[in-house]
Motif scaffolding. Sequence first.
Motif, PDB file in Angstrom:
ATOM      1  N   VAL A 106       0.861  -1.184   0.000  1.00  0.00           N
ATOM      2  CA  VAL A 106       0.000   0.000   0.000  1.00  0.00           C
ATOM      3  C   VAL A 106       0.895   1.231   0.000  1.00  0.00           C
ATOM      4  CG1 VAL A 106      -1.553   1.396   1.416  1.00  0.00           C
ATOM      5  CG2 VAL A 106      -1.967  -1.060   1.150  1.00  0.00           C
ATOM      6  N   VAL A 107       0.611   2.168  -0.901  1.00  0.00           N
ATOM      7  CA  VAL A 107       1.276   3.472  -0.905  1.00  0.00           C
ATOM      8  C   VAL A 107       0.216   4.486  -0.512  1.00  0.00           C
ATOM      9  CG1 VAL A 107       2.496   5.203  -2.267  1.00  0.00           C
ATOM     10  CG2 VAL A 107       2.883   2.768  -2.708  1.00  0.00           C
ATOM     11  N   THR A 108       0.389   5.147   0.636  1.00  0.00           N
ATOM     12  CA  THR A 108      -0.677   5.991   1.160  1.00  0.00           C
ATOM     13  C   THR A 108      -0.178   7.342   1.656  1.00  0.00           C
ATOM     14  OG1 THR A 108      -2.407   6.123   2.861  1.00  0.00           O
ATOM     15  CG2 THR A 108      -0.438   4.868   3.433  1.00  0.00           C
ATOM     16  N   ASP A 109      -1.024   8.336   1.483  1.00  0.00           N
ATOM     17  CA  ASP A 109      -0.780   9.647   2.084  1.00  0.00           C
ATOM     18  C   ASP A 109      -0.934   9.506   3.592  1.00  0.00           C
ATOM     19  OD1 ASP A 109      -0.413  12.330   2.505  1.00  0.00           O
ATOM     20  OD2 ASP A 109      -2.385  12.934   1.782  1.00  0.00           O
ATOM     21  N   ILE A 110      -0.240  10.336   4.349  1.00  0.00           N
ATOM     22  CA  ILE A 110      -0.341  10.257   5.802  1.00  0.00           C
ATOM     23  C   ILE A 110      -1.666  10.821   6.294  1.00  0.00           C
ATOM     24  CG2 ILE A 110       0.775  12.487   6.227  1.00  0.00           C
ATOM     25  CD1 ILE A 110       2.117  11.148   8.676  1.00  0.00           C
ATOM     26  N   ARG A 111      -2.231  11.829   5.596  1.00  0.00           N
ATOM     27  CA  ARG A 111      -3.481  12.450   6.000  1.00  0.00           C
ATOM     28  C   ARG A 111      -4.506  12.358   4.877  1.00  0.00           C
ATOM     29  NH1 ARG A 111      -2.119  18.096   9.251  1.00  0.00           N
ATOM     30  NH2 ARG A 111      -1.101  17.120  11.064  1.00  0.00           N
ATOM     31  N   MET A 112      -5.709  11.927   5.232  1.00  0.00           N
ATOM     32  CA  MET A 112      -6.811  11.872   4.282  1.00  0.00           C
ATOM     33  C   MET A 112      -8.106  11.718   5.071  1.00  0.00           C
ATOM     34  SD  MET A 112      -5.863   8.148   2.679  1.00  0.00           S
ATOM     35  CE  MET A 112      -5.374   6.802   3.777  1.00  0.00           C
ATOM     36  N   PRO A 113      -9.259  11.831   4.418  1.00  0.00           N
ATOM     37  CA  PRO A 113     -10.526  11.661   5.127  1.00  0.00           C
ATOM     38  C   PRO A 113     -10.616  10.266   5.749  1.00  0.00           C
ATOM     39  CG  PRO A 113     -10.866  12.685   2.985  1.00  0.00           C
ATOM     40  CD  PRO A 113      -9.442  12.224   3.013  1.00  0.00           C
ATOM     41  N   PRO A 114     -11.363  10.118   6.859  1.00  0.00           N
ATOM     42  CA  PRO A 114     -12.362  11.099   7.317  1.00  0.00           C
ATOM     43  C   PRO A 114     -11.831  12.185   8.250  1.00  0.00           C
ATOM     44  CG  PRO A 114     -12.525   9.096   8.610  1.00  0.00           C
ATOM     45  CD  PRO A 114     -11.483   8.820   7.543  1.00  0.00           C
ATOM     46  N   ASN A 143      -8.449  13.551   8.306  1.00  0.00           N
ATOM     47  CA  ASN A 143      -7.303  14.336   7.849  1.00  0.00           C
ATOM     48  C   ASN A 143      -6.295  14.541   8.965  1.00  0.00           C
ATOM     49  OD1 ASN A 143      -8.023  14.928   5.042  1.00  0.00           O
ATOM     50  ND2 ASN A 143      -9.723  16.076   5.921  1.00  0.00           N
ATOM     51  N   ALA A 144      -5.990  13.444   9.668  1.00  0.00           N
ATOM     52  CA  ALA A 144      -5.050  13.493  10.789  1.00  0.00           C
ATOM     53  C   ALA A 144      -3.843  12.615  10.497  1.00  0.00           C
ATOM     54  CB  ALA A 144      -5.757  13.052  12.077  1.00  0.00           C
ATOM     55  N   ASP A 145      -3.952  11.332  10.793  1.00  0.00           N
ATOM     56  CA  ASP A 145      -2.844  10.402  10.532  1.00  0.00           C
ATOM     57  C   ASP A 145      -3.386   9.075  10.014  1.00  0.00           C
ATOM     58  OD1 ASP A 145      -4.086   9.480  12.796  1.00  0.00           O
ATOM     59  OD2 ASP A 145      -2.241   9.155  13.942  1.00  0.00           O
ATOM     60  N   GLU A 146      -4.346   9.166   9.079  1.00  0.00           N
ATOM     61  CA  GLU A 146      -5.026   7.962   8.573  1.00  0.00           C
ATOM     62  C   GLU A 146      -4.076   6.967   7.920  1.00  0.00           C
ATOM     63  OE1 GLU A 146      -8.117  10.764   9.486  1.00  0.00           O
ATOM     64  OE2 GLU A 146      -6.238  10.960   8.377  1.00  0.00           O
ATOM     65  N   GLY A 147      -3.002   7.455   7.303  1.00  0.00           N
ATOM     66  CA  GLY A 147      -2.027   6.548   6.696  1.00  0.00           C
ATOM     67  C   GLY A 147      -1.362   5.670   7.745  1.00  0.00           C
ATOM     68  N   ILE A 148      -1.041   6.256   8.886  1.00  0.00           N
ATOM     69  CA  ILE A 148      -0.439   5.498   9.982  1.00  0.00           C
ATOM     70  C   ILE A 148      -1.469   4.564  10.604  1.00  0.00           C
ATOM     71  CG2 ILE A 148       0.594   5.690  12.270  1.00  0.00           C
ATOM     72  CD1 ILE A 148       1.957   8.249  11.291  1.00  0.00           C
ATOM     73  N   GLN A 149      -2.710   5.040  10.734  1.00  0.00           N
ATOM     74  CA  GLN A 149      -3.773   4.176  11.243  1.00  0.00           C
ATOM     75  C   GLN A 149      -3.933   2.945  10.360  1.00  0.00           C
ATOM     76  OE1 GLN A 149      -7.520   6.195  12.100  1.00  0.00           O
ATOM     77  NE2 GLN A 149      -6.407   8.111  12.427  1.00  0.00           N
ATOM     78  N   ALA A 150      -3.900   3.150   9.047  1.00  0.00           N
ATOM     79  CA  ALA A 150      -4.035   2.027   8.120  1.00  0.00           C
ATOM     80  C   ALA A 150      -2.891   1.035   8.295  1.00  0.00           C
ATOM     81  CB  ALA A 150      -4.070   2.539   6.681  1.00  0.00           C
ATOM     82  N   ALA A 151      -1.672   1.564   8.448  1.00  0.00           N
ATOM     83  CA  ALA A 151      -0.512   0.689   8.636  1.00  0.00           C
ATOM     84  C   ALA A 151      -0.652  -0.147   9.899  1.00  0.00           C
ATOM     85  CB  ALA A 151       0.768   1.521   8.682  1.00  0.00           C
ATOM     86  N   GLU A 152      -1.176   0.456  10.968  1.00  0.00           N
ATOM     87  CA  GLU A 152      -1.351  -0.271  12.222  1.00  0.00           C
ATOM     88  C   GLU A 152      -2.402  -1.368  12.071  1.00  0.00           C
ATOM     89  OE1 GLU A 152      -2.312   2.723  15.045  1.00  0.00           O
ATOM     90  OE2 GLU A 152      -0.228   3.367  15.332  1.00  0.00           O
ATOM     91  N   ARG A 153      -3.521  -1.052  11.409  1.00  0.00           N
ATOM     92  CA  ARG A 153      -4.569  -2.057  11.227  1.00  0.00           C
ATOM     93  C   ARG A 153      -4.095  -3.211  10.367  1.00  0.00           C
ATOM     94  NH1 ARG A 153     -10.371   1.086  10.365  1.00  0.00           N
ATOM     95  NH2 ARG A 153     -10.038   2.741  11.894  1.00  0.00           N
ATOM     96  N   LEU A 154      -3.365  -2.885   9.317  1.00  0.00           N
ATOM     97  CA  LEU A 154      -2.890  -3.928   8.411  1.00  0.00           C
ATOM     98  C   LEU A 154      -1.857  -4.825   9.076  1.00  0.00           C
ATOM     99  CD1 LEU A 154      -2.646  -1.937   5.054  1.00  0.00           C
ATOM    100  CD2 LEU A 154      -4.424  -3.518   5.801  1.00  0.00           C
ATOM    101  N   ARG A 155      -1.162  -4.313  10.080  1.00  0.00           N
ATOM    102  CA  ARG A 155      -0.218  -5.156  10.811  1.00  0.00           C
ATOM    103  C   ARG A 155      -0.954  -6.335  11.441  1.00  0.00           C
ATOM    104  NH1 ARG A 155       4.978  -5.217  10.186  1.00  0.00           N
ATOM    105  NH2 ARG A 155       5.366  -3.056  10.771  1.00  0.00           N
TER     106      ARG A 155
END
Length: 221
Positions: A52-60, A62-74
């Motif tokens: 996954v290549v992701t921006d660090i901030r995006m909806p909903p 616009n904080a640290d959703e890219g990092i959140q995604a990385a944590e969930r995918l772990r």
Amino acid sequence: MPIRLVLAEDHLIVREGVRRLLEAQPDLEIAAVCGDLDSLLAAVEAERPDVVVTDIRMPPGNADEGIQAAERLRDTDPNVGVVVLSQYATPSYALALLESGSAGRAYLLKERVQEPEQLVTAILAVAEGGSVIDPKVVESLVAENARGDESRFNQLTPRERDVLREMAAGRSNAAIGESLFLAERSVEKVIHSIFQKLGLTWEADIHRRVKAVILYLAESN
């Protein structure tokens, strides 16, 4: 087989620019593009990408959703590598990304998109379980911790270097002990010594561990 990607970026112009850049690479294949955290997670579930290549901030938020995604995918898809693209060179974001382990994670500044080989290198690295931190972020962290001309790594014993190498691979204390034939209690003592020698005695253990790993990566490079 090409490396299959999911690209997440909420700004259309940036998303299309990165998409075209990646599509031009013969070893990469774009499986899906999306613009928010929910659609990113849904795309990973549907497409089963390698990276996954992701921006660090995006909806909903616009904080640290890219990092959140990385944590969930772990937890949900541990074999999926994640490259987080960010405009922030402050170490705190990189530390947050690596809190759950450095394996298969990369943190790059968005300016690296202008240097396609660096982005492609990061994608290839995380696909194989490696870790990449943007040089500017590493420089910032090293500047916070370095004192004097002599590297603090010169103070580490061979055993401490072995343990730090295992930490950089994202392994837990128990896994490190198994790999190095050490009791878990002994691993804890070695890590405590590493923290002291690297001057990382002022933060919570999880952040000290991640900082030690980033410093190790900086020294190795």
